[in-house]
Design an enzyme around this catalytic site. Structure first.
Site, PDB file in Angstrom:
ATOM      1  N   ASP A  17      35.715  70.858  10.597  1.00 39.73           N
ATOM      2  CA  ASP A  17      36.038  69.979   9.477  1.00 39.73           C
ATOM      3  C   ASP A  17      35.182  68.725   9.509  1.00 39.73           C
ATOM      4  O   ASP A  17      34.755  68.264  10.556  1.00 39.73           O
ATOM      5  CB  ASP A  17      37.526  69.629   9.441  1.00 39.73           C
ATOM      6  CG  ASP A  17      37.968  68.773  10.618  1.00 39.73           C
ATOM      7  OD1 ASP A  17      37.354  68.886  11.694  1.00 39.73           O
ATOM      8  OD2 ASP A  17      38.912  67.999  10.450  1.00 39.73           O
ATOM      9  N   TYR A  18      34.934  68.212   8.313  1.00 37.10           N
ATOM     10  CA  TYR A  18      34.167  66.977   8.175  1.00 37.10           C
ATOM     11  C   TYR A  18      35.028  65.795   8.610  1.00 37.10           C
ATOM     12  O   TYR A  18      36.235  65.756   8.366  1.00 37.10           O
ATOM     13  CB  TYR A  18      33.751  66.766   6.720  1.00 37.10           C
ATOM     14  CG  TYR A  18      32.545  67.557   6.295  1.00 37.10           C
ATOM     15  CD1 TYR A  18      31.287  67.303   6.848  1.00 37.10           C
ATOM     16  CD2 TYR A  18      32.644  68.550   5.324  1.00 37.10           C
ATOM     17  CE1 TYR A  18      30.163  68.011   6.448  1.00 37.10           C
ATOM     18  CE2 TYR A  18      31.524  69.270   4.907  1.00 37.10           C
ATOM     19  CZ  TYR A  18      30.293  68.996   5.482  1.00 37.10           C
ATOM     20  OH  TYR A  18      29.186  69.705   5.081  1.00 37.10           O
TER      21      TYR A  18
END
Length: 241
Positions: A17-18
């Site tokens: 995930d960012y």
């Protein structure tokens, strides 16, 4: 709920995930130097914001201070009002307004961006992402106050959240292409908000994690680092790290 999502026999789920992609995009698009500096130096943006808003050293920021600063940081992206912020963090409207004023004093470039993007939207009737995907905004010229206020919130948010969505779609394409080339037994199975999930044979987990991080971080070049972090496990909950 996440524990219920499991891979095929002999496989794991790799989740990447960012990190705070919308706030990083706000720093890039607004050009605010203080916010860019926080991300460039690797500082925790919520702690840095809390230190400025509450006038304390970063090391003296409490959990509650950071929680409130986080609510302000993300609320600003959505064009939150002082009333809504007060409801979210359990303070008076006056306190919430003071937090927002301190925030804008800390990040003046964000205030300028917000004023400019709304004015431009009223002038041209639309807003767009960094990749020029357009959202028509007839609401922003409405004579109805509620409708016009909605249009202003969309004008503030769409360039940020829309660009994040664009980046995620580009990342999905890049990851899929590279998986087919380097890890054909792995497959991209899910995208949720700012995360991508790959199913792969367990021995390939580390390679898949590296691939995800590299492609997600390289898909767009901003004035602040675009960072992603991957973990894996035998269900989605474990894979969240």
């Amino acid at each position: 709920i996440r524990r219920m999502f499991i891979p095929a026999e002999g496989c794991v789920l790799v989740d990447a995930d960012y990190s705070q992609i919308e706030l990083r995009l706000l720093a890039h698009i607004s050009g605010d130097e203080a916010m860019r500096a926080a991300f460039t130096t690797g500082a925790d943006i919520h702690t840095a914001t809390a230190a400025q808003v509450f006038h304390v050293a970063p090391g003296d920021v409490t959990h509650e201070m950071r929680r409130r600063a986080k609510a302000v940081n993300f609320g600003i992206v959505y064009g939150i009002s002082a009333f809504s912020l007060s409801q979210d963090i359990g303070v008076t409207v006056a306190e919430a307004k003071a937090y927002m004023e301190a925030y804008f004093a800390t990040f003046p470039g964000v205030r300028k961006y917000m004023d400019d993007v709304v004015a431009k939207a009223k002038e041209q009737g639309y807003v767009e992402t960094l990749f020029h995907r357009r959202r028509e905004l007839p609401e922003i010229r409405s004579s109805n106050f509620n409708m016009r206020s909605f249009g202003e919130r969309v004008a503030l948010n769409m360039p940020i959240q829309g660009t994040a969505a664009d980046i995620m779609k580009l990342a999905m394409v890049a990851v899929e292409k590279r998986l087919k080339k380097e890890l054909p037994e792995a497959k991209l199975v899910l995208q949720v908000h700012d995360e991508l999930i790959v199913e792969c044979p367990e021995p390939q987990a580390a390679a898949a994690a590296t691939l995800l991080e590299e492609e997600m971080e390289q898909v767009a070049h901003l004035s602040v680092p675009l960072t992603a972090e991957a973990h894996w496990g035998r269900n989605w909950l474990e894979a969240k790290g």
